[in-house]
Design a protein around this motif. Structure first.
Motif, PDB file in Angstrom:
ATOM      1  N   GLU A  89       0.821  -1.223   0.000  1.00 38.86           N
ATOM      2  CA  GLU A  89       0.000   0.000   0.000  1.00 38.86           C
ATOM      3  C   GLU A  89       0.851   1.267   0.000  1.00 38.86           C
ATOM      4  OE1 GLU A  89      -3.056   1.118  -0.114  1.00 38.86           O
ATOM      5  OE2 GLU A  89      -4.264  -0.707  -0.199  1.00 38.86           O
ATOM      6  N   THR A  90       2.056   1.185   0.567  1.00 39.82           N
ATOM      7  CA  THR A  90       2.892   2.383   0.620  1.00 39.82           C
ATOM      8  C   THR A  90       3.405   2.791  -0.762  1.00 39.82           C
ATOM      9  OG1 THR A  90       4.959   1.162   1.025  1.00 39.82           O
ATOM     10  CG2 THR A  90       3.636   1.765   2.952  1.00 39.82           C
ATOM     11  N   GLU A  91       3.311   1.888  -1.747  1.00 38.42           N
ATOM     12  CA  GLU A  91       3.736   2.199  -3.117  1.00 38.42           C
ATOM     13  C   GLU A  91       2.579   2.748  -3.958  1.00 38.42           C
ATOM     14  OE1 GLU A  91       6.736   2.133  -4.030  1.00 38.42           O
ATOM     15  OE2 GLU A  91       7.845   0.557  -2.982  1.00 38.42           O
ATOM     16  N   ARG A  92       1.395   2.750  -3.385  1.00 33.81           N
ATOM     17  CA  ARG A  92       0.203   3.039  -4.186  1.00 33.81           C
ATOM     18  C   ARG A  92       0.226   4.439  -4.785  1.00 33.81           C
ATOM     19  NH1 ARG A  92      -5.883   1.159  -2.529  1.00 33.81           N
ATOM     20  NH2 ARG A  92      -6.938   1.919  -4.435  1.00 33.81           N
ATOM     21  N   ASP A  93       0.640   5.433  -4.019  1.00 32.34           N
ATOM     22  CA  ASP A  93       0.645   6.808  -4.526  1.00 32.34           C
ATOM     23  C   ASP A  93       1.572   6.966  -5.725  1.00 32.34           C
ATOM     24  OD1 ASP A  93      -1.182   7.545  -2.632  1.00 32.34           O
ATOM     25  OD2 ASP A  93       0.286   8.457  -1.268  1.00 32.34           O
ATOM     26  N   LEU A  94       2.680   6.219  -5.713  1.00 25.80           N
ATOM     27  CA  LEU A  94       3.620   6.276  -6.840  1.00 25.80           C
ATOM     28  C   LEU A  94       3.057   5.568  -8.067  1.00 25.80           C
ATOM     29  CD1 LEU A  94       6.430   6.663  -8.196  1.00 25.80           C
ATOM     30  CD2 LEU A  94       7.100   4.490  -7.126  1.00 25.80           C
ATOM     31  N   VAL A  95       2.454   4.401  -7.851  1.00 21.44           N
ATOM     32  CA  VAL A  95       2.099   3.516  -8.955  1.00 21.44           C
ATOM     33  C   VAL A  95       0.739   3.833  -9.573  1.00 21.44           C
ATOM     34  CG1 VAL A  95       1.659   1.102  -9.569  1.00 21.44           C
ATOM     35  CG2 VAL A  95       3.524   1.674  -8.001  1.00 21.44           C
ATOM     36  N   GLU A  96      -0.232   4.153  -8.757  1.00 27.02           N
ATOM     37  CA  GLU A  96      -1.614   4.233  -9.249  1.00 27.02           C
ATOM     38  C   GLU A  96      -1.813   5.218 -10.409  1.00 27.02           C
ATOM     39  OE1 GLU A  96      -5.830   3.373  -7.180  1.00 27.02           O
ATOM     40  OE2 GLU A  96      -4.593   4.894  -6.179  1.00 27.02           O
ATOM     41  N   PRO A  97      -1.143   6.361 -10.420  1.00 29.67           N
ATOM     42  CA  PRO A  97      -1.331   7.277 -11.554  1.00 29.67           C
ATOM     43  C   PRO A  97      -0.879   6.701 -12.897  1.00 29.67           C
ATOM     44  CG  PRO A  97      -0.370   8.426  -9.684  1.00 29.67           C
ATOM     45  CD  PRO A  97      -0.306   6.975  -9.364  1.00 29.67           C
ATOM     46  N   HIS A  98      -0.092   5.626 -12.860  1.00 26.58           N
ATOM     47  CA  HIS A  98       0.442   5.037 -14.096  1.00 26.58           C
ATOM     48  C   HIS A  98      -0.268   3.740 -14.476  1.00 26.58           C
ATOM     49  CE1 HIS A  98       3.525   8.089 -13.927  1.00 26.58           C
ATOM     50  NE2 HIS A  98       3.802   7.730 -12.670  1.00 26.58           N
ATOM     51  N   LEU A  99      -1.378   3.446 -13.830  1.00 25.25           N
ATOM     52  CA  LEU A  99      -2.227   2.329 -14.226  1.00 25.25           C
ATOM     53  C   LEU A  99      -3.244   2.825 -15.253  1.00 25.25           C
ATOM     54  CD1 LEU A  99      -2.904   0.608 -10.785  1.00 25.25           C
ATOM     55  CD2 LEU A  99      -1.583  -0.346 -12.685  1.00 25.25           C
ATOM     56  N   VAL A 100      -3.198   2.265 -16.439  1.00 29.38           N
ATOM     57  CA  VAL A 100      -4.013   2.752 -17.551  1.00 29.38           C
ATOM     58  C   VAL A 100      -5.052   1.688 -17.913  1.00 29.38           C
ATOM     59  CG1 VAL A 100      -3.965   3.699 -19.879  1.00 29.38           C
ATOM     60  CG2 VAL A 100      -1.936   3.918 -18.396  1.00 29.38           C
TER      61      VAL A 100
END
Length: 400
Positions: A90-101
């Motif tokens: 969950e701590t990676e979510r802010d980094l990763v979620e914007p790049h899920l298309v």
């Protein structure tokens, strides 16, 4: 760190974190680049890897998987662990979620630059059926079949991504009732439901790959449809084998399933008799428990089981290189038609219609213009559920 993904809708799906297939995608106005599928989204890896200063971040900016595949097994498995962490922590979510298309917003491309293409004939049931259809008064298997994986070299330049239309090929045909050959569109256009294996790590000319080194060299697995013009093939293949009847199109899935995602799918081979030569390591070679589904115009017409295949993926790779032939990154080899012992497990229309004499699916024998074929694949996943391999679709267009 949790082992469940935080990506909405992905947990428990056929594309959970125990799958993570690779592909090449683009958005409107952008160049193709490498992504990985999670649920119904693709993760745009280049910006995430750059932000985390991953050593191999540059490979995700490429328009094919070849640069990543060439990095070898250690990098491949390390990147997979990194990806799993990104998608479960969950701590990676802010980094990763914007790049899920969303997949609906991207165009998928042929994921690999195909180097050499080899196709095998590894199903006992398929080879036996074909022998009975074409040589009804002889032994169905030729003498060499149980001693080595029979194959032929195909045409890498006509390997296309799933969804690419297939134009009916033209060529010479000669029916048994005809005195001389004629030229024109194939009248016996067929499919072959197969698995394809994609080579990542190359070898030097003169070297051989042992059966137990399969995972050191094979990057992943694709669904594969080896479209076949049976009438062109029947006239040309004696004495040198398939040529124009096969080379007009081969479709592969847009997604490449990592071999690590299939760790739970390995099974014992059905049995090999007589015992193959030692370089084929008959005591350690294993098969894969993958279910295949063939759909014609929306109707499922067959469900071939890959676990019934006689020759294993590793034995095929060992045989490719036993003479010292080198492997190249992007090499692709197909399993040959996947067929089981039952009628509803046959992996080609040639078998389903028994050479065109037994219509199926509303009167079909071979492919007609406008027909659409979909191949689907599932396998046991390492988390206890099932994963999906990339599907393969193709629609037949009239001859030109």
């Amino acid at each position: 760190m949790s082992t469940a993904t935080w990506v909405e809708g992905a947990a428990g799906s056929l594309f959970d974190v125990d799958n993570l297939p690779w592909g090449v995608f683009s958005r409107p106005g952008e160049d193709p680049r490498v992504g990985v599928r999670i649920g119904d989204r693709v993760l745009d890896l280049a910006p995430v890897a750059a932000a985390e200063m991953l050593d191999v971040h540059h490979v995700f900016q490429e328009s094919s998987l070849n640069a990543l595949m060439a990095e070898g097994r250690a990098v491949r498995t390390s990147v997979r662990r990194w990806l799993t962490g990104l998608l479960t922590d969950e701590t990676e979510r802010d980094l990763v979620e914007p790049h899920l298309v969303p997949l609906a917003d991207v165009t998928m491309h042929l994921a690999i630059e195909v180097a050499d293409y080899v196709d095998f004939y590894a199903s006992l049931d398929h080879a036996s059926n074909v022998g009975r259809i074409f040589r009804p008064d002889q032994e169905p298997l030729l003498p060499n079949w149980r001693h080595l994986p029979v194959g032929y070299h195909g045409r890498s330049g006509t390997v296309v991504a799933s969804g690419t239309p297939v134009v009916r090929p033209c060529g010479q045909r000669k029916a048994p009732t005809e005195d001389t050959p004629t030229y024109g569109p194939s009248r016996r256009l067929d499919i072959e439901a197969e698995l394809g294996f994609v080579v990542g790590t190359p070898t030097a000319m003169g070297d051989r790959v042992e059966v137990d080194a399969f995972a050191d060299h094979v990057f992943g697995v694709v669904g594969l449809n080896d479209w076949s013009a049976r009438d062109i093939q029947a006239w040309e293949y004696v004495p040198l084998g398939p040529f124009l009847g096969k080379s007009f199109a081969t479709s592969i899935s847009q997604w490449v399933t990592p071999v690590e995602a299939l760790d739970a799918a390995w099974v014992d081979l059905p049995g090999q008799d007589p015992r193959p030569l030692d370089y084929l390591s008959p005591d350690t070679a294993r098969g894969l428990d993958i279910d295949v589904e063939i759909e014609l115009n929306g109707e499922v017409v067959s469900r071939p089981p890959y676990r019934s295949m006689y020759w294993s993926p590793a034995q095929m790779l060992a045989h490719i290189t036993v003479n010292g032939a080198s492997l190249r990154t992007g090499d692709l080899y197909g399993s040959g038609t996947i067929s089981g012992p039952d009628r509803d497990q046959r992996g080609s229309f040639l078998e389903l219609s028994w050479g065109g004499t037994e219509p199926f699916a509303g009167g079909h024998t071979f492919l007609e213009d406008g027909d659409e074929v979909v191949l689907r694949y599932t396998a046991p996943g390492t988390s206890g559920g099932r994963i999906a391999l990339g599907e393969v679709t193709g629609r037949i267009e009239p001859a030109r």
